[in-house]
Enzyme design. Sequence first.
Site, PDB file in Angstrom:
ATOM      1  N   ASN A 170       9.743  -9.672   4.078  1.00  0.00           N
ATOM      2  CA  ASN A 170       9.366  -9.815   5.481  1.00  0.00           C
ATOM      3  C   ASN A 170       7.932 -10.275   5.582  1.00  0.00           C
ATOM      4  O   ASN A 170       7.098  -9.973   4.728  1.00  0.00           O
ATOM      5  CB  ASN A 170       9.553  -8.504   6.253  1.00  0.00           C
ATOM      6  CG  ASN A 170       8.319  -7.626   6.202  1.00  0.00           C
ATOM      7  OD1 ASN A 170       7.353  -7.845   6.945  1.00  0.00           O
ATOM      8  ND2 ASN A 170       8.326  -6.651   5.322  1.00  0.00           N
ATOM      9  N   GLY A 220       3.826  -9.910  10.269  1.00  0.00           N
ATOM     10  CA  GLY A 220       2.439 -10.191  10.647  1.00  0.00           C
ATOM     11  C   GLY A 220       1.889  -9.259  11.707  1.00  0.00           C
ATOM     12  O   GLY A 220       1.080  -9.642  12.547  1.00  0.00           O
ATOM     13  N   ASN A 251      -3.127   1.644   7.678  1.00  0.00           N
ATOM     14  CA  ASN A 251      -2.441   0.539   7.006  1.00  0.00           C
ATOM     15  C   ASN A 251      -3.504  -0.417   6.466  1.00  0.00           C
ATOM     16  O   ASN A 251      -3.901  -1.370   7.141  1.00  0.00           O
ATOM     17  CB  ASN A 251      -1.490  -0.165   7.979  1.00  0.00           C
ATOM     18  CG  ASN A 251      -0.710  -1.283   7.307  1.00  0.00           C
ATOM     19  OD1 ASN A 251      -0.886  -1.539   6.114  1.00  0.00           O
ATOM     20  ND2 ASN A 251       0.130  -1.955   8.053  1.00  0.00           N
ATOM     21  N   CYS A 281      -1.278  -4.118   4.344  1.00  0.00           N
ATOM     22  CA  CYS A 281      -0.297  -5.093   4.840  1.00  0.00           C
ATOM     23  C   CYS A 281      -0.494  -6.419   4.110  1.00  0.00           C
ATOM     24  O   CYS A 281      -1.577  -6.986   4.144  1.00  0.00           O
ATOM     25  CB  CYS A 281      -0.453  -5.298   6.348  1.00  0.00           C
ATOM     26  SG  CYS A 281       0.616  -6.624   6.961  1.00  0.00           S
ATOM     27  N   ASN A 294       3.487   0.378  -0.119  1.00  0.00           N
ATOM     28  CA  ASN A 294       3.741  -0.689   0.833  1.00  0.00           C
ATOM     29  C   ASN A 294       4.539  -1.757   0.079  1.00  0.00           C
ATOM     30  O   ASN A 294       4.859  -1.581  -1.096  1.00  0.00           O
ATOM     31  CB  ASN A 294       2.407  -1.241   1.366  1.00  0.00           C
ATOM     32  CG  ASN A 294       2.577  -1.881   2.759  1.00  0.00           C
ATOM     33  OD1 ASN A 294       3.587  -2.548   3.028  1.00  0.00           O
ATOM     34  ND2 ASN A 294       1.596  -1.691   3.620  1.00  0.00           N
ATOM     35  N   THR A 295       4.846  -2.859   0.708  1.00  0.00           N
ATOM     36  CA  THR A 295       5.703  -3.864   0.062  1.00  0.00           C
ATOM     37  C   THR A 295       4.972  -4.605  -1.059  1.00  0.00           C
ATOM     38  O   THR A 295       3.753  -4.699  -1.065  1.00  0.00           O
ATOM     39  CB  THR A 295       6.196  -4.891   1.090  1.00  0.00           C
ATOM     40  OG1 THR A 295       5.060  -5.438   1.756  1.00  0.00           O
ATOM     41  CG2 THR A 295       7.129  -4.260   2.096  1.00  0.00           C
ATOM     42  N   GLY A 351       9.858   3.408  -0.915  1.00  0.00           N
ATOM     43  CA  GLY A 351      10.136   2.164  -1.625  1.00  0.00           C
ATOM     44  C   GLY A 351      11.599   2.148  -2.008  1.00  0.00           C
ATOM     45  O   GLY A 351      11.982   2.690  -3.033  1.00  0.00           O
TER      46      GLY A 351
END
Lengths: 261, 311
Positions: free
Chosen positions: B74, B77, B133, B136, B197-198, B248
Amino acid sequence: METALLKVRVISNKKLKCNYWHLEFECGMIARNARPGQFVEVKVNHLMDPLLRRPLSIHGVSGTRVRIIYEVIGKGTQILSEQGPGVFLDVIGPLGKGFEYGQITNKADKQKNILVAGGMGVAPLVFLAQRMKGSRPLVLIGAKTKEHILCEKEFKSLGCKIKIATDDGSRGFKGRVTDLLKDLLSTVNCQLSTIYACGPQPMLKAVARISCENNLASQLSLERHMACGFGACLGCVVSTKSGYKRVCKDGPVFAGEELTW
Amino acid sequence: MVKKPGPDLSVKIGSLHLKNPVMVASGTFGYAEEFNGLLDLKKLGAIVTKTITIKPRQGNLPPRTCETPSGMLNSIGLENPGIDKFIGDKLPFLKKLGIPIIISIASEDDPGEFCILAERLDKISAISAIELNISCPNLQKNKLISQDARETFALISALRKLTRKCLITKLSPNVTSISDIALAAQEAGSDAVALINTLAGMSIDVHKRTPKLGSWSGGLSGPAIRPVAVKMVWDVYNKIKIPIIGMGGIMDTESALEFFLAGATAISVGTANFINPGISLDIISGLEKYMADGGIQSLSNIIGKLKECKD
């Protein structure tokens, strides 16, 4: 609006022609609540690959049954085509905002709606034609070849007048369905028309432009890859005059004049 | 006969008390109202909102998601309505749920924006915790705060002076040593760390010869990243004392348990919310069953309790 996570039983899942398939499943809840233009999110198997659900437009309902038509284009739809009668599928729906259409009672208003379908775009438009009680919309169907024309019989049985365009000219008008639409609008008085369309994005863009040039309202059903389908991930957005909108929740049907693509 | 009490699923994260350790991850649960009707939201351990910035953000160019083997990319944004609209339009629904609400915040240009946001949120009693965060991957930045231990330390130290609310620092896996960043967060006064996070990733349409995402690359999530996440939780658990919120690719009870055994005090369900919106509640009952079946009274009896693997 009622939306739910459901386990539904496949009644039938058959190839129509080319790569097009017809799926029917049992679900009274969706059958009761679905409106034309809405969709369901289907998990094609219970594995983690493919991971995401597949958004599929509702093609029609009868009694407690829901019909879908889909094209086998990748791994997800291939697996879906292998799910035979008796299999239980994991479905969320109905989802999204459908078409806005009035119930037409005035005879003079007859034929005021034009439906434009490109390829698989017939899926929600048959459902729409069915629900436009009292009106017999004019239907323009666009397809690659005569073999790819879908749902002609269904529209006919609803009393719709049909015009066909094929890319190779093997049936009807040779060329794009949007050129057929343009020709039609230049020859017939369609001042009262609303144009309802579903199909590939270039076709929808052309429909929006042609509608605008002719001062006609248009309602376009968009298709997008989706992660959730219910407005949470913000993945499937389309650009509109008021910023990005979610195709899954704010659509999939949008007024043509709202879209900036 | 007195009914035997069920297993105790409650956990503490700093000042935050959770009735159960199952939360939903930022960015995968909107502002909860999107899920209303799909599950009983009040049963969740906590909700972490989609990240809020000071000003509204329209987000990245579509396409913003694509499916990958057992996962997805993803690049949303950080689309969000901004802090004012969040407080006006989104917070009232969250408040009504009566469960801990954790607000995820991010800066766009200047880390100072975190301070402005934290000061605003500090005054709102309905907010239980703030998640930072700093990880990101979709902001087209050369370097994230969470990719630098010193910057992480400086930011959290500054925030610690501004609020007594529970601070959770969300860490990026796109680093050489996530433990070093977690240590910096702990030393600066973070109450907990959330990871991972990703993972930065990219997918290409070979027919069009274009990236599949409008912003070229994005963040990978889903079961594909789970082993990476479990390893990082285990590494961090062995280095720090503050609680870990593990996430995750959690898809079910078993995958949630991996994180507890690796050292997580709580877990977050992320991508799985898109596929099965009710999965968090299934995991809560699955944990209860696992504990009841194994005679485990309290979650603390399994957190980090890994044994050596003997063939």
